[in-house]
Design a protein around this motif. Structure first.
Motif, PDB file in Angstrom:
ATOM      1  N   HIS A  44       0.836  -1.195   0.000  1.00 17.11           N
ATOM      2  CA  HIS A  44       0.000   0.000   0.000  1.00 17.11           C
ATOM      3  C   HIS A  44       0.868   1.240   0.000  1.00 17.11           C
ATOM      4  O   HIS A  44       1.804   1.361   0.777  1.00 17.11           O
ATOM      5  N   ALA A  45       0.538   2.151  -0.890  1.00 14.34           N
ATOM      6  CA  ALA A  45       1.258   3.418  -0.917  1.00 14.34           C
ATOM      7  C   ALA A  45       0.940   4.175   0.370  1.00 14.34           C
ATOM      8  O   ALA A  45      -0.132   4.042   0.926  1.00 14.34           O
TER       9      ALA A  45
ATOM     10  N   GLU B 243       0.870   8.036  -9.407  1.00 20.84           N
ATOM     11  CA  GLU B 243       1.358   7.669  -8.078  1.00 20.84           C
ATOM     12  C   GLU B 243       0.583   8.417  -7.011  1.00 20.84           C
ATOM     13  O   GLU B 243       0.233   7.863  -5.966  1.00 20.84           O
TER      14      GLU B 243
ATOM     15  N   ASP C 208      -2.702   6.983  -5.932  1.00 20.88           N
ATOM     16  CA  ASP C 208      -2.611   5.883  -4.970  1.00 20.88           C
ATOM     17  C   ASP C 208      -2.388   6.371  -3.546  1.00 20.88           C
ATOM     18  O   ASP C 208      -2.480   5.600  -2.611  1.00 20.88           O
ATOM     19  N   LYS C 209      -2.046   7.653  -3.413  1.00 23.79           N
ATOM     20  CA  LYS C 209      -1.702   8.191  -2.097  1.00 23.79           C
ATOM     21  C   LYS C 209      -2.822   9.048  -1.511  1.00 23.79           C
ATOM     22  O   LYS C 209      -2.602   9.802  -0.570  1.00 23.79           O
TER      23      LYS C 209
ATOM     24  N   ILE D 209      -7.959   4.412 -12.979  1.00 26.63           N
ATOM     25  CA  ILE D 209      -7.011   4.004 -11.947  1.00 26.63           C
ATOM     26  C   ILE D 209      -7.685   3.980 -10.581  1.00 26.63           C
ATOM     27  O   ILE D 209      -7.534   3.028  -9.810  1.00 26.63           O
ATOM     28  N   ALA D 210      -8.477   5.011 -10.305  1.00 27.30           N
ATOM     29  CA  ALA D 210      -9.187   5.061  -9.023  1.00 27.30           C
ATOM     30  C   ALA D 210     -10.187   3.913  -8.937  1.00 27.30           C
ATOM     31  O   ALA D 210     -10.349   3.281  -7.889  1.00 27.30           O
TER      32      ALA D 210
ATOM     33  N   ARG E  97      -8.484   0.737  -8.180  1.00 27.40           N
ATOM     34  CA  ARG E  97      -8.090   0.751  -6.769  1.00 27.40           C
ATOM     35  C   ARG E  97      -9.275   0.408  -5.863  1.00 27.40           C
ATOM     36  O   ARG E  97      -9.122  -0.317  -4.881  1.00 27.40           O
TER      37      ARG E  97
ATOM     38  N   THR F 295      -9.087  -2.809  -3.423  1.00 28.89           N
ATOM     39  CA  THR F 295      -9.029  -2.599  -1.972  1.00 28.89           C
ATOM     40  C   THR F 295     -10.384  -2.781  -1.320  1.00 28.89           C
ATOM     41  O   THR F 295     -10.484  -2.853  -0.107  1.00 28.89           O
TER      42      THR F 295
END
Length: 140
Positions: free
Chosen positions: A2-3, A56, A59-60, A84-85, A88, A92
């Protein structure tokens, strides 16, 4: 892996919707001055949608706010950010996406959420309400 979380919010929006995004952003900051917002204000070269530092940063972030509009759907970069979101979220199993429906458009099926916040057509009062909903969702 995990970032490390570095931001509360990543705002994904089309340049054409700058005015509405700024109203939303100002409202967040007014209510919670310490909020950490990732906003890509640098112009993105349309020819190269893969911007590593943006992805990146995605992801944060605890939440990714997306401003659905006709211009959003026309933007290659916006769609990349959304995808991308979305991936994710799937990986998750967390409610990372916070979709705002800003201007009516023909949303593709994968962007149709039961829980989007309806701010059509650029309704400022609803944008303000959405900002407080986002803060509540973040526990801020």
């Amino acid at each position: 892996s995990h970032a490390q979380i570095e931001y509360d919010v990543f705002i994904s929006y089309a340049r054409e919707n700058d005015k509405e995004m700024e109203l939303f952003e100002k409202e967040l900051i007014r209510s919670y001055p310490n909020i950490r917002i990732f906003l890509d204000r640098k112009d993105i070269d349309i020819g190269s949608p893969w911007q590593p530092q943006i992805f990146e940063s995605l992801d944060k972030c605890r939440k990714v706010v997306v401003f659905f509009s006709p211009d959003y759907l026309k933007s290659k970069v916006c769609k990349e950010e959304f995808n991308i979101a979305w991936v994710r979220c799937r990986e998750t199993d967390q409610e990372i996406l916070f979709p705002l429906y800003l201007y009516s458009t023909n949303l593709p099926t994968y962007m149709k959420f039961r829980n989007y916040f309806d701010c059509r057509e650029g309704d400022e009062t609803k944008l303000r309400i959405a900002s407080s909903r986002l803060l509540a969702a973040l526990g801020l």
